[in-house]
Design a protein around this motif. Structure first.
Motif, PDB file in Angstrom:
ATOM      1  N   LYS A  35      24.963 -16.096   5.790  1.00  0.00           N
ATOM      2  CA  LYS A  35      25.391 -17.256   5.166  1.00  0.00           C
ATOM      3  C   LYS A  35      24.608 -18.408   6.278  1.00  0.00           C
ATOM      4  CE  LYS A  35      27.445 -19.717   2.174  1.00  0.00           C
ATOM      5  NZ  LYS A  35      28.954 -20.465   1.605  1.00  0.00           N
ATOM      6  N   TYR A  37      22.233 -21.032   7.802  1.00  0.00           N
ATOM      7  CA  TYR A  37      21.056 -22.139   8.668  1.00  0.00           C
ATOM      8  C   TYR A  37      20.495 -22.741   9.352  1.00  0.00           C
ATOM      9  CZ  TYR A  37      21.579 -27.595   9.024  1.00  0.00           C
ATOM     10  OH  TYR A  37      21.532 -29.465   8.923  1.00  0.00           O
ATOM     11  N   CYS A  53      19.826 -13.965  -2.664  1.00  0.00           N
ATOM     12  CA  CYS A  53      21.020 -13.961  -3.310  1.00  0.00           C
ATOM     13  C   CYS A  53      20.588 -12.614  -3.192  1.00  0.00           C
ATOM     14  CB  CYS A  53      20.631 -14.866  -3.732  1.00  0.00           C
ATOM     15  SG  CYS A  53      21.575 -16.615  -3.465  1.00  0.00           S
ATOM     16  N   CYS A 158      22.319 -11.729   1.781  1.00  0.00           N
ATOM     17  CA  CYS A 158      21.256 -13.089   2.472  1.00  0.00           C
ATOM     18  C   CYS A 158      21.361 -14.997   1.659  1.00  0.00           C
ATOM     19  CB  CYS A 158      20.704 -13.223   3.288  1.00  0.00           C
ATOM     20  SG  CYS A 158      20.579 -11.685   4.789  1.00  0.00           S
ATOM     21  N   GLU A 159      21.779 -16.011   2.195  1.00  0.00           N
ATOM     22  CA  GLU A 159      21.851 -16.528   1.468  1.00  0.00           C
ATOM     23  C   GLU A 159      21.846 -18.138   2.417  1.00  0.00           C
ATOM     24  OE1 GLU A 159      25.314 -18.669  -0.886  1.00  0.00           O
ATOM     25  OE2 GLU A 159      26.458 -17.075  -0.505  1.00  0.00           O
ATOM     26  N   VAL A 160      21.082 -19.333   1.338  1.00  0.00           N
ATOM     27  CA  VAL A 160      21.195 -20.248   2.738  1.00  0.00           C
ATOM     28  C   VAL A 160      22.162 -21.450   2.755  1.00  0.00           C
ATOM     29  CG1 VAL A 160      19.710 -22.466   3.403  1.00  0.00           C
ATOM     30  CG2 VAL A 160      18.373 -20.057   2.828  1.00  0.00           C
ATOM     31  N   SER A 161      22.300 -21.868   3.443  1.00  0.00           N
ATOM     32  CA  SER A 161      23.593 -22.690   3.360  1.00  0.00           C
ATOM     33  C   SER A 161      22.906 -24.148   3.645  1.00  0.00           C
ATOM     34  CB  SER A 161      24.775 -22.727   4.337  1.00  0.00           C
ATOM     35  OG  SER A 161      25.859 -24.305   4.411  1.00  0.00           O
ATOM     36  N   ARG A 162      23.561 -25.039   2.365  1.00  0.00           N
ATOM     37  CA  ARG A 162      23.130 -26.691   2.843  1.00  0.00           C
ATOM     38  C   ARG A 162      23.459 -27.514   3.373  1.00  0.00           C
ATOM     39  NH1 ARG A 162      23.892 -29.192  -3.120  1.00  0.00           N
ATOM     40  NH2 ARG A 162      23.122 -30.966  -1.935  1.00  0.00           N
ATOM     41  N   TYR A 163      24.574 -26.917   4.225  1.00  0.00           N
ATOM     42  CA  TYR A 163      25.016 -27.716   5.138  1.00  0.00           C
ATOM     43  C   TYR A 163      25.222 -27.143   6.567  1.00  0.00           C
ATOM     44  CZ  TYR A 163      26.047 -30.408   1.327  1.00  0.00           C
ATOM     45  OH  TYR A 163      26.262 -30.858  -0.191  1.00  0.00           O
ATOM     46  N   SER A 164      25.229 -27.655   7.640  1.00  0.00           N
ATOM     47  CA  SER A 164      25.867 -27.210   9.114  1.00  0.00           C
ATOM     48  C   SER A 164      26.872 -26.136   8.813  1.00  0.00           C
ATOM     49  CB  SER A 164      26.023 -27.966  10.484  1.00  0.00           C
ATOM     50  OG  SER A 164      25.977 -27.737  11.647  1.00  0.00           O
ATOM     51  N   LEU A 165      26.620 -25.234   9.699  1.00  0.00           N
ATOM     52  CA  LEU A 165      28.424 -24.490   9.796  1.00  0.00           C
ATOM     53  C   LEU A 165      28.991 -24.286  10.924  1.00  0.00           C
ATOM     54  CD1 LEU A 165      26.547 -21.099   8.439  1.00  0.00           C
ATOM     55  CD2 LEU A 165      27.657 -22.430   7.047  1.00  0.00           C
TER      56      LEU A 165
END
Length: 204
Positions: A35, A37, A53, A158-165
């Protein structure tokens, strides 16, 4: 004659049934879930070259490169502060175990790479924990290994997070040294790394 024919049919049916039992079941692939960011990911170009995804199947012996080089890297990060080759992932089986794992190697001469609290300089490498955060520059990647039993292939999703990890929590730091030494543990805090002034080592 009819009796012998019937007997043959029963025997053939039993052989077929036994054959079904002996058919190998399909092996599952170890999958590395990533994931990702970046604070400027609203610029959709950054992750646009990655098939998000969707599991990508990869041969077990292949080294997987992440970076900006569109010819060499399987996973391309289109940002001017990413090195041509940022880091490499390799699938392997540690000695005396049957568990599949991954190791990560920093390929950037200018940008340090962090695995949780472990600092990797150029060409340092380490085995990935079951779940961890990889950081370099302003990039953050939450990585989790889903176990499988195939030693022929593995998968990366792989995917993208909307928020900081990254969270500012206490965490032991391991100071990495090349290839054949030991790791020294020191208490520290995981903080977001400041953006590097990346001058591509291969452009000099």
């Amino acid at each position: 004659m009819a009796e012998r024919s019937a007997e043959w049919s029963v025997t053939a049916g039993m052989a077929s049934a036994d054959g079904d039992i002996d058919v190998d079941t399909e092996q599952t692939l170890t999958c590395l879930h990533m994931k990702m960011y970046h604070p400027h990911q609203h610029d959709k170009r950054i992750f646009s070259a990655i098939n998000l995804c969707k599991r990508q199947e990869i041969k077990a012996e292949d080294v997987v490169l992440f970076g900006r080089d569109v010819n060499s890297c399987m996973f391309k990060l289109l940002h001017n502060k990413v090195s041509r080759m940022q880091f490499a992932l390799q699938f392997f089986i540690p000695l005396n175990t049957s568990t599949m794992s991954f190791e990560i190697k920093n390929l950037s001469k200018k940008t340090k790479l962090f695995v949780d609290g472990l600092e990797l300089n150029y060409l340092n490498k380490v085995e990935l924990p079951q779940k961890c955060i990889i950081r370099f520059g302003e990039f953050q990647m939450l990585v989790e290994i889903e176990a499988g039993d195939s030693d022929d292939k593995f998968a990366i999703n792989c995917e993208v997070s909307r928020y900081s990890l990254v969270q500012e929590i206490g965490h032991p730091v391991m100071i990495a040294i090349p290839e054949n030494g030991t790791l020294i543990y020191q208490p520290s805090i995981i903080l977001s790394t400041s953006p590097p002034v990346e001058v591509d080592e291969n452009d000099a």
